[in-house]
Motif scaffolding. Structure first.
Motif, PDB file in Angstrom:
ATOM      1  N   VAL A 276       0.876  -1.176   0.000  1.00 16.90           N
ATOM      2  CA  VAL A 276       0.000   0.000   0.000  1.00 16.90           C
ATOM      3  C   VAL A 276       0.911   1.223   0.000  1.00 16.90           C
ATOM      4  O   VAL A 276       1.882   1.270   0.763  1.00 16.90           O
ATOM      5  N   ILE A 278       1.005   5.499   0.198  1.00 21.13           N
ATOM      6  CA  ILE A 278       0.281   6.749   0.450  1.00 21.13           C
ATOM      7  C   ILE A 278       1.256   7.881   0.154  1.00 21.13           C
ATOM      8  O   ILE A 278       2.320   7.975   0.783  1.00 21.13           O
ATOM      9  N   SER A 293      -2.978   2.218  -4.209  1.00 18.62           N
ATOM     10  CA  SER A 293      -2.359   3.534  -4.165  1.00 18.62           C
ATOM     11  C   SER A 293      -3.373   4.559  -3.694  1.00 18.62           C
ATOM     12  O   SER A 293      -4.480   4.635  -4.234  1.00 18.62           O
ATOM     13  N   LEU A 294      -2.978   5.323  -2.713  1.00 16.66           N
ATOM     14  CA  LEU A 294      -3.858   6.369  -2.211  1.00 16.66           C
ATOM     15  C   LEU A 294      -3.108   7.689  -2.336  1.00 16.66           C
ATOM     16  O   LEU A 294      -2.063   7.890  -1.708  1.00 16.66           O
ATOM     17  N   VAL A 295      -3.639   8.587  -3.209  1.00 18.52           N
ATOM     18  CA  VAL A 295      -2.978   9.857  -3.451  1.00 18.52           C
ATOM     19  C   VAL A 295      -3.551  10.900  -2.495  1.00 18.52           C
ATOM     20  O   VAL A 295      -4.765  11.076  -2.436  1.00 18.52           O
ATOM     21  N   ILE A 301      -4.604  11.431   5.808  1.00 18.68           N
ATOM     22  CA  ILE A 301      -5.003  10.050   5.504  1.00 18.68           C
ATOM     23  C   ILE A 301      -4.639   9.075   6.626  1.00 18.68           C
ATOM     24  O   ILE A 301      -5.461   8.251   7.032  1.00 18.68           O
TER      25      ILE A 301
ATOM     26  N   GLU B 230      -4.052  -0.788  -8.255  1.00 19.16           N
ATOM     27  CA  GLU B 230      -5.117   0.168  -8.556  1.00 19.16           C
ATOM     28  C   GLU B 230      -5.084   1.358  -7.606  1.00 19.16           C
ATOM     29  O   GLU B 230      -4.593   1.255  -6.492  1.00 19.16           O
ATOM     30  N   LYS B 231      -5.641   2.456  -8.102  1.00 18.98           N
ATOM     31  CA  LYS B 231      -5.801   3.629  -7.233  1.00 18.98           C
ATOM     32  C   LYS B 231      -7.071   3.440  -6.425  1.00 18.98           C
ATOM     33  O   LYS B 231      -8.083   2.974  -6.952  1.00 18.98           O
ATOM     34  N   VAL B 232      -6.999   3.759  -5.153  1.00 20.10           N
ATOM     35  CA  VAL B 232      -8.226   3.733  -4.357  1.00 20.10           C
ATOM     36  C   VAL B 232      -8.594   5.167  -4.003  1.00 20.10           C
ATOM     37  O   VAL B 232      -7.710   6.012  -3.828  1.00 20.10           O
ATOM     38  N   ALA B 233      -9.886   5.430  -3.923  1.00 19.28           N
ATOM     39  CA  ALA B 233     -10.352   6.813  -3.821  1.00 19.28           C
ATOM     40  C   ALA B 233     -10.110   7.409  -2.444  1.00 19.28           C
ATOM     41  O   ALA B 233      -9.744   8.576  -2.315  1.00 19.28           O
ATOM     42  N   ASP B 234     -10.326   6.612  -1.407  1.00 21.66           N
ATOM     43  CA  ASP B 234     -10.212   7.174  -0.063  1.00 21.66           C
ATOM     44  C   ASP B 234      -9.924   6.070   0.956  1.00 21.66           C
ATOM     45  O   ASP B 234      -9.787   4.896   0.587  1.00 21.66           O
ATOM     46  N   VAL B 235      -9.841   6.459   2.213  1.00 14.35           N
ATOM     47  CA  VAL B 235      -9.477   5.515   3.263  1.00 14.35           C
ATOM     48  C   VAL B 235     -10.487   4.369   3.348  1.00 14.35           C
ATOM     49  O   VAL B 235     -10.102   3.205   3.496  1.00 14.35           O
ATOM     50  N   LEU B 238      -9.840   1.892   0.711  1.00 15.14           N
ATOM     51  CA  LEU B 238      -8.621   1.135   0.996  1.00 15.14           C
ATOM     52  C   LEU B 238      -8.913   0.021   2.004  1.00 15.14           C
ATOM     53  O   LEU B 238      -8.506  -1.131   1.805  1.00 15.14           O
ATOM     54  N   LEU B 242      -8.424  -3.973   1.454  1.00 22.53           N
ATOM     55  CA  LEU B 242      -7.509  -4.766   2.277  1.00 22.53           C
ATOM     56  C   LEU B 242      -8.263  -5.895   2.974  1.00 22.53           C
ATOM     57  O   LEU B 242      -7.734  -7.000   3.119  1.00 22.53           O
TER      58      LEU B 242
END
Ligand SMILES: Cc1cc2nc3c(=O)[nH]c(=O)nc-3n(C[C@H](O)[C@H](O)[C@H](O)COP(=O)(O)OP(=O)(O)OC[C@H]3O[C@@H](n4cnc5c(N)ncnc54)[C@H](O)[C@@H]3O)c2cc1C
Ligand SMILES: Nc1ncnc2c1ncn2[C@@H]1O[C@H](COP(=O)(O)O)[C@@H](O)[C@H]1O
Lengths: 309, 248
Positions: A276, A278, A293-295, A301, B230-235, B238, B242
């Protein structure tokens, strides 16, 4: 054939990497003896006897072994090697320190940090920070090998080998132990943790590293790692460094926080099962290898993630 | 006290190495080369010892092709006094490097050898320890602090779990870790001055060392590629992901 395996232990207990080094020795083949050199290390020697596939344990007591003094390990191992075809040590700070001395004394070119045994003279090892995997064939009569623990599955503790004692080499040695600063932590040890949370330069201070990274690690029951930049800047202790020249980890879950993903960092963690990342920079190279991936801003976050877990 | 610093010419650490299509090795043609980063740290430490009056002379040694002379020059520009190039186009393994260095130590009689902990191309982490064993010297590997105290050298080492300090009887071998110091950039006047400093050129045969490799390369392959995920939008997304793969 016979292999001598150097045990990594804390005197009271055997380090997990010993069972992984025995697994590498099994792939090599032949009888496996485990050398437990320590100071009041009876419990570690007993534990080594339980490792599956071990023929016998050689237990040696000496104060110099408490501190992993390389000359003492060399003086102990070199005379024993008459009876062995190979010496296997874990690629830990003790193994990396001592094994090349033994190799040089035996006039053998060490094969460092192997990740695979192909046959009794052919091994795989990463080079160039893991950007290439080299297969080498050794022409030396005896092999001296260090083993990357994350690449091997630990053998079970189902054995019942006998423990023999042997005498420690006579000193004195030309290096003497002065002091150690070993941080005591209740968190899982980085190299063998099932989950790892790592912080990078973006944490910007030791206070913020502790305030942001540690609560998440504790929620996940994770070991804590760091990038070189974070360590150099003093945000985290030296031995937290993950990478080409730090620790190599391969946990079930690796969370990289505010780490860009330089090749030297990736070398130490890209074999993790799930990664993961961030990072506020969409283009950060770490995203090229991350599963999730968390941008965004880690300071928003990570606390949110910690509170929601 | 004379200090000997072995330096290796390697691929620049900013360059991403490419494996050759025929799997015979890593492609070094037209690739930027530089001094192994740990060896810059070694030079810096030796030069600082000289500046503090603890060392009298700093000698830089490299075993490698003719171009390794440029690598030695970098060390001279940082403040080392002279160089020795043991010229060969062969790939010299750490064991043979250590044997050549041991011969140079016999001839030069330094009180201290400061090597890097690891060359970033072969990642062996072996040469310094091998040299210490061949000489019967004590070693302080992975050093993050070095202090000379009469005939002993106190070396603080980066080890698993923290730090360890050893007292070594000199002569000794030290290998450098990243936190030992921050190497200086050579100034233009010092680069000019370095051009006049002497470099001796030798060959492995001058030292009577057999450099035939003990390890033959069967192949050099690309590591397994890791696909970007992949990109995840928010917590929340995520956490859902997971949980779905059993990671938490
Ligand atoms: C010989 C040598 C050996 C080395 N060995 C290692 C090694 O073993 N391990 C290692 O890690 N490195 C190693 N390095 C260093 C490596 O090249 C990189 O310099 C280092 O990994 C960078 O660390 P970093 O990602 O924390 O910092 P940076 O590259 O500065 O990245 C910081 C990241 O944080 C992000 N960021 C900033 N603010 C925020 C925010 N608020 N929220 C979210 N994201 C944010 C930025 O977008 C950036 O991507 C080595 C280098 C050399 C020369
Ligand atoms: N060809 C070489 N010439 C000079 N020094 C070398 C050479 N190879 C290795 N070294 C030294 O040994 C250190 C460790 O290298 P290695 O054991 O290959 O990881 C390097 O940082 C150098 O100080």
């Amino acid at each position: 054939m016979a292999v001598l395996v150097l045990a990594e232990h804390s005197n009271a207990a055997l380090n997990d990497v010993t069972a992984k080094t025995v697994a590498a020795a099994q792939a090599f083949g032949g009888d496996i003896d485990v050398l437990v050199a320590g100071h009041n290390a009876g419990a570690a020697a007993q534990a080594a006897g339980k490792l599956a596939g071990v023929r016998k344990v050689i237990h040696v007591e000496g104060e110099a072994f408490d501190h992993g003094i390389a000359e003492a390990i060399e003086a102990l191992v070199v005379p024993l090697m008459g009876g062995y075809d190979a010496f296997f040590a874990p690629a830990t700070s003790i193994g990396k320190n001592a094994a090349p001395r033994i190799a040089a004394k035996l006039d053998v070119m060490q094969v460092s940090e192997i990740t695979k045994v192909i046959d009794a003279s052919t091994f795989e090892r990463p080079i160039y920070a893991g950007n290439a995997i080299m297969t080498v064939k050794s022409s030396d009569a005896k092999k001296v090998i260090t083993v990357r623990g994350t690449a091997f599955q630990a053998v079970a503790s189902t054995g019942s080998a006998s423990v023999e004692t042997a005498a420690a080499p006579a000193g004195p040695f030309k290096s003497a132990f002065v002091s150690a600063e070993i941080a005591k932590s209740d968190r899982p040890e980085l190299a063998s943790a099932k989950r790892v949370v790592s912080g990078g330069r973006a944490l910007a201070s030791a206070e913020q590293f502790n305030a942001v990274i540690l609560p998440l690690a504790d929620k996940l029951g994770a070991g804590v790692g760091a990038s070189r930049a974070a360590v150099d800047a003093g945000y985290a202790p030296n031995d937290y460094q993950v990478g080409q020249t730090g620790k190599v980890v391969a946990p079930e879950l690796y969370v990289a926080i505010g780490i860009s993903g330089a090749i030297q960092h990736l070398a130490g963690m890209k074999d993790s099962k799930i990664i993961v990342a961030i990072n506020k920079d969409e283009e950060a190279p770490i995203f090229q290898i991350a599963d999730y991936s968390l941008v965004g801003d880690l300071f928003k976050i990570v606390p949110e993630l910690t509170s929601k877990l | 006290m004379k200090v000997l610093v072995p330096v290796k010419r390697v691929i620049d650490y900013n360059v991403r190495p490419r494996v050759k299509a025929d799997q015979s090795g890593v492609d070094l043609a037209n690739v930027k080369m530089a001094m192994n980063p740990f060896d810059e740290i070694s030079i810096e430490e030796a030069v600082r010892m000289k500046e503090k009056g603890l060392a009298t002379e700093v000698v830089v040694v490299s075993i490698g092709p003719a171009q390794a002379q440029e690598t030695i020059r970098v060390g001279l520009a940082m403040g080392a006094d002279r160089g020795i190039l043991v010229q060969t186009d062969a790939n010299v393994e750490p064991l043979a490097v250590a044997k050549i260095l041991a011969k140079i130590v016999e001839a030069e009689q330094p009180g201290l050898v400061i090597a890097g902990k690891q060359a970033i191309d072969d990642d062996s982490n072996a040469t310094g320890q091998m040299l210490a064993a061949l000489l019967g010297w004590p070693q302080g590997t992975f050093a993050s602090a070095v202090a000379k105290d009469g005939e002993t050298l106190k070396v603080t080492r980066e080890i698993d779990g923290g730090l360890q300090t050893l007292a070594l009887q000199l002569p000794a071998v030290v290998t450098t870790d990243l936190r030992l110091n921050e190497p200086r950039f050579a100034s233009l006047p010092n680069i000019m001055k370095a051009k006049k400093k002497p470099i001796d050129t030798k060959s492995p045969a001058d030292y009577g060392v057999d450099i035939a490799p003990r390890l033959s390369v069967v192949k050099v392959a690309e590591p397994k590629k890791r696909e970007a995920g992949e990109k995840v939008a928010d917590v929340d997304a995520l956490i859902t992901k997971l949980k779905s793969v059993g990671a938490i």
